[in-house]
Enzyme design. Sequence first.
Site, short mmCIF file in Angstrom:
data_model
loop_
_atom_site.label_atom_id
_atom_site.label_comp_id
_atom_site.label_asym_id
_atom_site.label_seq_id
_atom_site.Cartn_x
_atom_site.Cartn_y
_atom_site.Cartn_z
N HIS A 14 -31.19 6.50 -8.38
CA HIS A 14 -32.51 5.85 -8.48
C HIS A 14 -33.34 6.35 -9.65
O HIS A 14 -34.50 5.97 -9.78
CB HIS A 14 -33.32 6.09 -7.22
CG HIS A 14 -32.77 5.44 -5.99
ND1 HIS A 14 -33.15 4.19 -5.56
CD2 HIS A 14 -31.86 5.88 -5.09
CE1 HIS A 14 -32.52 3.89 -4.45
NE2 HIS A 14 -31.71 4.90 -4.14
N LYS A 51 -48.93 1.99 -6.78
CA LYS A 51 -47.63 2.68 -6.82
C LYS A 51 -47.93 4.17 -6.90
O LYS A 51 -49.09 4.56 -7.06
CB LYS A 51 -46.81 2.23 -8.03
CG LYS A 51 -47.61 2.23 -9.34
CD LYS A 51 -46.78 1.80 -10.52
CE LYS A 51 -46.63 0.31 -10.69
NZ LYS A 51 -45.28 -0.15 -10.58
N ARG A 52 -46.91 5.02 -6.77
CA ARG A 52 -47.16 6.44 -6.97
C ARG A 52 -47.80 6.66 -8.34
O ARG A 52 -47.53 5.91 -9.28
CB ARG A 52 -45.84 7.23 -6.89
CG ARG A 52 -45.28 7.37 -5.50
CD ARG A 52 -46.19 8.15 -4.58
NE ARG A 52 -46.17 9.56 -4.88
CZ ARG A 52 -45.77 10.52 -4.03
NH1 ARG A 52 -45.37 10.20 -2.81
NH2 ARG A 52 -45.80 11.79 -4.37
N LYS A 89 -45.45 5.85 -15.26
CA LYS A 89 -45.92 4.54 -14.78
C LYS A 89 -47.19 4.09 -15.51
O LYS A 89 -47.61 2.95 -15.41
CB LYS A 89 -46.16 4.58 -13.27
CG LYS A 89 -44.87 4.81 -12.46
CD LYS A 89 -45.15 4.93 -10.97
CE LYS A 89 -43.95 5.37 -10.16
NZ LYS A 89 -43.02 4.28 -9.83
N THR A 118 -39.97 -2.01 -7.03
CA THR A 118 -39.82 -3.02 -5.97
C THR A 118 -41.18 -3.64 -5.67
O THR A 118 -41.26 -4.77 -5.22
CB THR A 118 -39.25 -2.38 -4.68
OG1 THR A 118 -39.90 -1.12 -4.47
CG2 THR A 118 -37.77 -2.17 -4.78
N LYS A 172 -42.64 -7.55 -4.76
CA LYS A 172 -43.56 -7.91 -3.67
C LYS A 172 -44.75 -8.69 -4.21
O LYS A 172 -45.19 -9.68 -3.62
CB LYS A 172 -44.02 -6.65 -2.93
CG LYS A 172 -42.89 -5.93 -2.22
CD LYS A 172 -43.27 -4.51 -1.81
CE LYS A 172 -42.01 -3.69 -1.51
NZ LYS A 172 -42.27 -2.25 -1.45
C1 F58 Z 1 -37.68 4.92 -6.99
N1 F58 Z 1 -37.50 6.32 -6.81
C2 F58 Z 1 -37.64 4.48 -8.43
N2 F58 Z 1 -37.94 8.32 -5.75
O1 F58 Z 1 -38.60 5.22 -9.17
C3 F58 Z 1 -37.97 3.00 -8.49
O2 F58 Z 1 -37.89 2.53 -9.81
C4 F58 Z 1 -36.98 2.24 -7.63
O3 F58 Z 1 -37.36 0.90 -7.52
C5 F58 Z 1 -36.95 2.83 -6.22
O4 F58 Z 1 -36.67 4.22 -6.27
C6 F58 Z 1 -35.91 2.18 -5.35
O5 F58 Z 1 -34.68 2.13 -6.00
C7 F58 Z 1 -38.20 6.99 -5.87
O6 F58 Z 1 -38.99 6.41 -5.16
C8 F58 Z 1 -38.56 9.17 -4.91
O7 F58 Z 1 -39.55 8.89 -4.27
C9 F58 Z 1 -37.94 10.55 -4.80
C10 F58 Z 1 -38.08 11.08 -3.41
C11 F58 Z 1 -37.52 12.49 -3.30
C12 F58 Z 1 -38.08 13.42 -4.30
C13 F58 Z 1 -37.95 12.87 -5.71
C14 F58 Z 1 -38.52 11.45 -5.83
#
Ligand code: F58
Length: 833
Positions: free
Chosen positions: A375, A567-568, A573, A675, A679
């Site tokens: 990811h 988003k985060r 971003k 994602t 949405k």
């Molecule tokens: C996200 N990763 C990607 N990681 O940033 C986003 O582009 C993608 O659409 C999504 O995954 C789904 O594929 C993400 O959300 C985290 O939150 C991790 C969680 C554990 C610690 C490091 C970040």
Amino acid sequence: MQNQSKKVFKSSGRKPRDARRGTDIESIKQSVLDHLNFSQARIPEIATPNDWYVALAYAVRDRMVDHWIQFVRILENPELKIVSYLSAEFLVGPHLGNALINLGIYDNTKQAMAQLGLNLDDLIAQEQEPGLGNGGLGRLAACYMDSLASTGVPAIGYGIRYEFGIFNQKIKDGWQVEKTDKWLSLGNPWEIHRPEIAYQVKLGGSTESFYDEEGRFRVKWIPHRVVKGVAYDTPVPAFHKDAISILRLWSSEAVESFDFKAFNIGNYYKAVDEKIFSETISKVLYPNDEPEIGRALRLAQQYFFVSCSLQDMIRIHLFVGRDLQAFSKRFAIQLNDTHPSIAVAELMRLLVDEYDMDWDMAWDITKNTLAYTNHTLLPEALEKWPIPFFSRVLPRHLEIILEINRRFLDEVRSRFPGDDGLAARLSIIDESGEKYVRMAHLAGVGSRRINGVAALHTDLLIKTVMKDFYSLYPDRFVNVTNGVTPRRWVVLSNPELSQLISSAIGDRWICHFEEEIKKIEPFAGDPEFLKKWWEVKHGNKINLARLIYERTGTLVDPESLFDVQVKRIHEYKRQHLNVLHIISLYNRIKQNPSIGITPRTFIFGGKAAPGYAMAKLIIKLINEVAGVVNNDPDVSGRLKVIFFPDFNVTHAQRIYPAADLSEQISTAGKEASGTGNMKFSMNGALTIGTLDGANLEIREEVGPENFFLFGLTADQVDDLKGLGYNPRQYYRENNHLGEAIDQILSGRFSRGERNLFAPLTDNLLNNDPFMLLADYQAYVDCQDQVSFAYKDKKRWTLMSILNVARMGKFSSDRSILEYCRDIWGIRNKSFYP
Ligand code: F58
């Protein structure tokens, strides 16, 4: 709710069909009253809103039990392949509304509750959402659970039942403040506790080798401690189908509540310590970007849930009487990022050490069962554990990993003799300095497939971080572009739009999104339909304006363009690029107060990792800019800036349907997929975005004329970096940009406090790793096109309809069918009758 007359709590006298299963109004009503009485021992007259919510939740859960039983029967069929989705996060969001939609009992329940003098929306609002994830990755897992159920693929999602999920965000004086999330404090009626499904998990200690009676070399792990994982099951219902998937989350407990030996010799505290440690493992979700020191428990968490899950799969497999050799025919295990990648070594350990299998056969099974989804390409997010630390927590696994690596590197050397560089780059162990276990390499070596989450991302994956793996195993790599479930993200979130769509094309689109949603395209030419579409959107904006007022005390104008970035919060971003645009617009108005500007409301939302200072500073900047802009009479009625606190699934469901413009402005090459972008678009927002992640594919689908594109491409970003990027040049040469940055520096947006934002501006001027300055002008120009387009309401609405009509590809049902076909080797379309 407590002052209802007694009369309404009686049933109407008509006999309910079946208070456990019936879906008519009378049965639902009776079921809720029964649960209030028998499950909670509460009388209606004094029941609190939460009591009623819990009673209703039990009533709804009852209506999934038959599907649940049927699911168990399916698991018993030894010929079927079960998907096992291993994820450290499942950001499922509140259950009630979604379950009512999927079970097809929303309207009857609403009426049943009304007959009891209760408002269904108020009950839905009672639910504490399970925030068991950080963001996109956890939410993707939840969408996939929904689609696995709705497409009829038998699946178990395995994860951790964190006692405290992602923190709740408060804003104090413009800064983020984190509050503990206590989602379980009032109980959780959706789960079933299964104390009999429990496994022991070893940690620490050392290993001893010996030869068994047959003279075979064996290893015994003597752990320092043992904890217990106990299952909690939550059903995930399919949409209008007698099917479910199961989410099985593990909670950690002490093996014995007290170590009596320690107790007897007087070491009472040591005994209690042990219990506390055991319970700590599933205590809290790690917010991302935690510094190394805060992560000591994370490896234990990962191993804990992986070990419980694999032991559980083996139990299920052996229960139906099949040989362990057939394990990979029975289970397809998906690793959601590297967090569960210790599964490679754990499955080997279970097969070799616990079930006496020989190494080669165990390795075949492991490789054929596991698959890995990547990811992220961000180097700082690629997991690696220092060897000394790893061996303290998992000594036996380190030995197994070293053996896997030895055999793997032998293969590499025999295929590419003399290329020591290649072997060093591929090795599971990073030996370039301090030694680490590289978890992505472990996952890559031990998986049958490796996939990225959008076309561009997969492409970059094989060109960059997994380039060498690709040269070795090209056939392992596939792309599966992410998707989101239209059930939660359209039907539940946007009921008015859903009704309008169904009135035009019927309701098959809800579970056949890819084939059906395009059928609304011809309606874009119907002025009546256009008018209704605009009205629905406007109604959603009024609703959001109300919520914004409740949560922030700021009034916003629903007539203005709702420009949303939720988003985060992360530098890549580029929420601060959005802020630079806001400041530039503000300056334009200040310099020419009579200038014609399309009125806009800028809405931000998102959490910053508690340890990520720059992200927290960006939140502060947004709030300070909001303070200046919102209180300046010169811009009144034209610009508003909102930071919506505590962005989560519940709030997201209110925000996406009300957006006009979706901000997807990451530096090209950095956002794996995104994602939220899907949405927004499914709810009729137009996108302003870079060629990054799934934006590319969204633009391809909706058509370039219905998408506001700007900025450098991933290749151009690389080229510019290669040439020696100099952000100061942009600062010097672009007056508007220079002015905005100078204002931030000078304290214009920090009530005169000059250095408050210096870390941010210094970083932009001296380094700018995410190239905001290079993209600034293109972004502002593109935003001007947006403002211009929004003036023509008819055209805007047409583009909005076309966006929705062409989003078919981005249903998570499509993603799941691709996983079935290209990764899991599952061909049957549906296993359910
Ligand atoms: C996200 N990763 C990607 N990681 O940033 C986003 O582009 C993608 O659409 C999504 O995954 C789904 O594929 C993400 O959300 C985290 O939150 C991790 C969680 C554990 C610690 C490091 C970040």
